[in-house]
Design a protein around this motif. Structure first.
Motif, PDB file in Angstrom:
ATOM      1  N   ARG A 172      86.046 -32.143   3.127  1.00 38.35           N
ATOM      2  CA  ARG A 172      85.131 -32.967   2.337  1.00 38.35           C
ATOM      3  C   ARG A 172      85.585 -34.421   2.240  1.00 38.35           C
ATOM      4  NH1 ARG A 172      85.313 -28.153  -0.599  1.00 38.35           N
ATOM      5  NH2 ARG A 172      86.779 -29.044  -2.107  1.00 38.35           N
ATOM      6  N   CYS A 173      86.230 -34.903   3.296  1.00 40.56           N
ATOM      7  CA  CYS A 173      86.563 -36.326   3.391  1.00 40.56           C
ATOM      8  C   CYS A 173      85.451 -37.001   4.199  1.00 40.56           C
ATOM      9  CB  CYS A 173      87.928 -36.491   4.054  1.00 40.56           C
ATOM     10  SG  CYS A 173      88.595 -38.157   3.966  1.00 40.56           S
ATOM     11  N   ILE A 197      74.581 -37.428  11.173  1.00 39.15           N
ATOM     12  CA  ILE A 197      74.942 -38.688  10.520  1.00 39.15           C
ATOM     13  C   ILE A 197      74.031 -38.969   9.332  1.00 39.15           C
ATOM     14  CG2 ILE A 197      74.974 -41.185  10.863  1.00 39.15           C
ATOM     15  CD1 ILE A 197      76.008 -40.698  13.672  1.00 39.15           C
ATOM     16  N   GLN A 198      72.738 -38.728   9.493  1.00 37.14           N
ATOM     17  CA  GLN A 198      71.809 -38.922   8.377  1.00 37.14           C
ATOM     18  C   GLN A 198      72.136 -37.994   7.210  1.00 37.14           C
ATOM     19  OE1 GLN A 198      69.603 -41.328   8.131  1.00 37.14           O
ATOM     20  NE2 GLN A 198      70.090 -42.090  10.196  1.00 37.14           N
ATOM     21  N   GLU A 199      72.506 -36.772   7.504  1.00 35.19           N
ATOM     22  CA  GLU A 199      72.858 -35.823   6.440  1.00 35.19           C
ATOM     23  C   GLU A 199      74.094 -36.295   5.671  1.00 35.19           C
ATOM     24  OE1 GLU A 199      74.430 -31.194   5.997  1.00 35.19           O
ATOM     25  OE2 GLU A 199      73.628 -31.928   7.911  1.00 35.19           O
ATOM     26  N   LEU A 200      75.117 -36.774   6.388  1.00 32.81           N
ATOM     27  CA  LEU A 200      76.331 -37.249   5.710  1.00 32.81           C
ATOM     28  C   LEU A 200      76.046 -38.500   4.876  1.00 32.81           C
ATOM     29  CD1 LEU A 200      79.192 -36.790   8.332  1.00 32.81           C
ATOM     30  CD2 LEU A 200      78.691 -35.420   6.321  1.00 32.81           C
ATOM     31  N   LEU A 204      76.766 -38.928   0.891  1.00 28.14           N
ATOM     32  CA  LEU A 204      77.541 -40.031   0.325  1.00 28.14           C
ATOM     33  C   LEU A 204      76.723 -40.823  -0.688  1.00 28.14           C
ATOM     34  CD1 LEU A 204      79.396 -41.375   3.504  1.00 28.14           C
ATOM     35  CD2 LEU A 204      80.416 -40.221   1.534  1.00 28.14           C
ATOM     36  N   ALA A 205      75.428 -40.986  -0.411  1.00 27.13           N
ATOM     37  CA  ALA A 205      74.579 -41.717  -1.353  1.00 27.13           C
ATOM     38  C   ALA A 205      74.428 -40.971  -2.670  1.00 27.13           C
ATOM     39  CB  ALA A 205      73.212 -41.978  -0.722  1.00 27.13           C
ATOM     40  N   SER A 206      74.504 -39.650  -2.640  1.00 26.28           N
ATOM     41  CA  SER A 206      74.385 -38.855  -3.862  1.00 26.28           C
ATOM     42  C   SER A 206      75.675 -38.835  -4.679  1.00 26.28           C
ATOM     43  CB  SER A 206      73.980 -37.422  -3.518  1.00 26.28           C
ATOM     44  OG  SER A 206      74.980 -36.796  -2.720  1.00 26.28           O
ATOM     45  N   GLY A 207      76.745 -39.496  -4.192  1.00 29.98           N
ATOM     46  CA  GLY A 207      77.988 -39.583  -4.954  1.00 29.98           C
ATOM     47  C   GLY A 207      79.022 -38.545  -4.607  1.00 29.98           C
ATOM     48  N   GLU A 208      78.861 -37.853  -3.515  1.00 30.03           N
ATOM     49  CA  GLU A 208      79.816 -36.817  -3.117  1.00 30.03           C
ATOM     50  C   GLU A 208      80.935 -37.468  -2.292  1.00 30.03           C
ATOM     51  OE1 GLU A 208      79.851 -32.508  -0.748  1.00 30.03           O
ATOM     52  OE2 GLU A 208      77.978 -33.597  -1.110  1.00 30.03           O
TER      53      GLU A 208
END
Length: 564
Positions: free
Chosen positions: A328-329, A379-382, A386-390
């Motif tokens: 999860r990095c 890439i879009q999924e990641l 990241l935008a959701s704060g994960e």
């Protein structure tokens, strides 16, 4: 008049041809003299003369041989492979596979017309990264496909190209080429020795790879492959590396990860250096083995070494991105995926895989568009995650290789081992055991190795701090729980003692009186304070009498009775 003009024209053409031949011969003679000095600057000048000779006569075998040997002496192995790439077996095999896939209907007819090829066109193609060659089968097909015109083209190609392929990491090609060249040299010697007399026959005069025995000093410098002993030593080293890799891949396929890691480690950590491309391939295999065994940090480190040696390795980028996503990095995973996307786009733009034509890849060109579509979706999924704060939920336990709820000693032991193995100061140690294809790439390889090792080391240190903080919090909470439990236990014990005491005090005996009443009676019957009070009163009376009558006077009768 017309006949005379025609004769003059023919004479001029003949004279022009003779002039070019003399020029070429002069260039070759001067190049031989420069090469005989064995100075790099002189050999570089000889290359210019040989290029000029080849510009006039491109198919001249003497000029080609001198140029190939000069490039080999200068350790320009890539130039040798580019020059003689038509003789590389794996490249011929790839060309045959691609040509046979164009029209599958006529593949059987092509096989019947062309005879034996380097590899069967209908054999299933496995991943090149996990591919083991059948040496005996490959040798037969190479002999059938390459040795038809060896007498016309010269034997030196196989030995010179075999050494160049060995330094470039094409170990199977190098072994087949060296064995072919050795066999051809022996066959040529047998043919020539038929007409020799017994006096002229000498073992030391056996030529190898263009060796002319007692040739004049104008002959080209002998490389390490000019005698059979050097060929045998190089072949034994190549076979040793291939046997090690085959054993490691067999253990990996069988699920014996520790055994596979041991074999790969003996290759990459051996005393004798190995070619750059071959080491990069072994590091990539060991990274896959570490990943299967659950050793995330070790797998990332091997991917870093692979990318330091080969920045365009698609499998290394893909594997490292997947490893970062596993723990999860996500930012590091997204960085590798973006790099991989740029590499795919450059491949589609250039319409070929990166590197020279003879370089091996673990992916085919026709697979790139499909992989690029899948990569774009990933890439879009990641980016959405990241935008959701994960971002701060990294699994440092999996990175370091310890279980959740581990003790402080287990964490410290795993951390010390990781620091010893992946310290940035030791990040470039593996380059000393690597034989780079181009010595000019040393600084760039070291820079890439240091940068990637530093990023991994910082990630490990951050993980150690995080896990150690969690362990300390758990230890403090456990200590507080033990303290609270001890206090509760003491309170329960005190309460039990109090209750038992009260119960014993209120329990009546046979006479019907309680323990409290009996203690009160006994204390009133035998009271030491009563005797103490009587004694003190008698002393007071005696003191009165003494003060009244003085010493040595008789005591009155009434007081005598009282004192008695």
């Amino acid at each position: 008049m017309a006949v005379t003009t025609h004769i003059l024209t023919a004479t001029e053409k003949k004279h022009w041809w003779l002039t070019n031949r003399k020029i070429v011969e002069k260039y070759i003679k001067d190049a031989r003299s420069l090469i005989a000095t064995q100075e790099q600057s002189e050999i570089a000048s000889a290359l210019n003369l040989l290029d000029a000779a080849l510009a006039i006569s491109p198919r001249l075998d003497q000029a080609l041989e001198l140029k190939a040997r000069a490039l080999l002496f200068l350790r320009r192995f890539k130039d040798v492979a580019d020059m003689l790439q038509d003789y590389i077996p794996s490249l011929r095999m790839a060309n045959d596979d691609s040509s046979s896939s164009v029209s599958s209907d006529s593949s059987s007819q092509q096989l019947s017309r062309e005879g034996v090829k380097l590899l069967s066109s209908n054999s299933p193609l496995r991943d090149h990264s996990f591919k083991c060659f059948s040496v005996s089968d490959l040798k037969k097909k190479v002999m059938a496909g390459l040795c038809k015109s060896c007498d016309k083209q010269g034997q030196w190609r196989y030995l010179v190209l075999g050494e160049a392929c060995c330094h470039l990491g094409l170990m199977e090609d190098a072994m087949v080429l060296l064995q072919t060249g050795k066999r051809l040299a022996s066959a040529a010697f047998r043919r020539e020795s038929v007409c020799w007399s017994e006096d002229s026959f000498c073992v030391s005069s056996i030529p190898f790879a263009g060796d002319t025995g007692n040739a004049p000093p104008t002959t080209p410098p002998r490389t390490s492959l000019t005698d059979s002993e050097s060929i045998t030593q190089l072949l034994s080293h190549i076979k040793f590396l291939l046997r090690r890799r085959a054993a490691a891949l067999a253990a990996l396929d069988a699920g014996l990860y520790s055994e596979a890691i041991r074999h790969f480690s003996k290759i990459v950590d051996g005393r004798r250096s190995a070619p750059q491309s071959f080491l990069a391939e072994c590091y990539m295999h060991r990274a896959s083995t570490h990943r299967s065994a659950g050793r995330i940090a070790e797998s990332i480190a091997d991917c870093n070494r692979t990318l330091a040696l080969d920045p365009t390795c698609i499998q290394a980028l893909d594997t490292r991105a997947s490893l970062f996503e596993t723990i999860r990095c996500l930012p590091d995973s997204l960085h590798d995926l973006e790099h991989l996307k740029l590499l795919y786009n450059s491949i589609l733009r250039d319409r070929k895989l990166p590197g020279p034509a003879w370089k091996r890849h673990n992916v085919r060109y026709r697979e790139i568009p499909g992989k690029l579509c899948v990569l774009t979706t990933k890439i879009q999924e990641l980016k959405q995650r990241l935008a959701s704060g994960e971002t701060g939920n990294v699994d440092y336990y999996a990175l370091i290789g310890v279980r959740r709820g581990c003790s402080r000693s287990e964490l410290e032991r795993a951390h010390v081992l990781l620091c010893l193995r992946h310290k940035p100061d030791r990040a470039t140690g593996f380059i000393e055991r690597c034989e780079l294809a181009d010595e000019r790439d040393v600084e760039s390889v070291k820079e890439r190795a240091k940068m990637s090792a530093l990023l991994l080391y910082r990630l490990v240190q951050k993980g150690y701090t995080s896990v150690m903080g969690t362990i300390m919090d758990e230890e403090a909470a456990e200590k507080q729980r033990k303290k609270s439990a001890l206090q509760a236990l003491q309170a329960v014990q005190v309460q039990k003692v109090t209750e038992s005491t009260e119960l014993n005090m209120n329990k009546p005996d046979d006479s019907g009186s309680s323990l409290e009443n009996r203690s009160m009676i006994s204390s009133s019957t035998v009271n030491p304070a009563v005797f103490q009070g009587v004694f003190c009163r008698d002393l007071a009376v005696v003191g009165n009498l003494l003060s009244q009558v003085g010493f040595n006077r008789p005591i009155p009768v009434k007081y005598e009775a009282l004192s008695c």
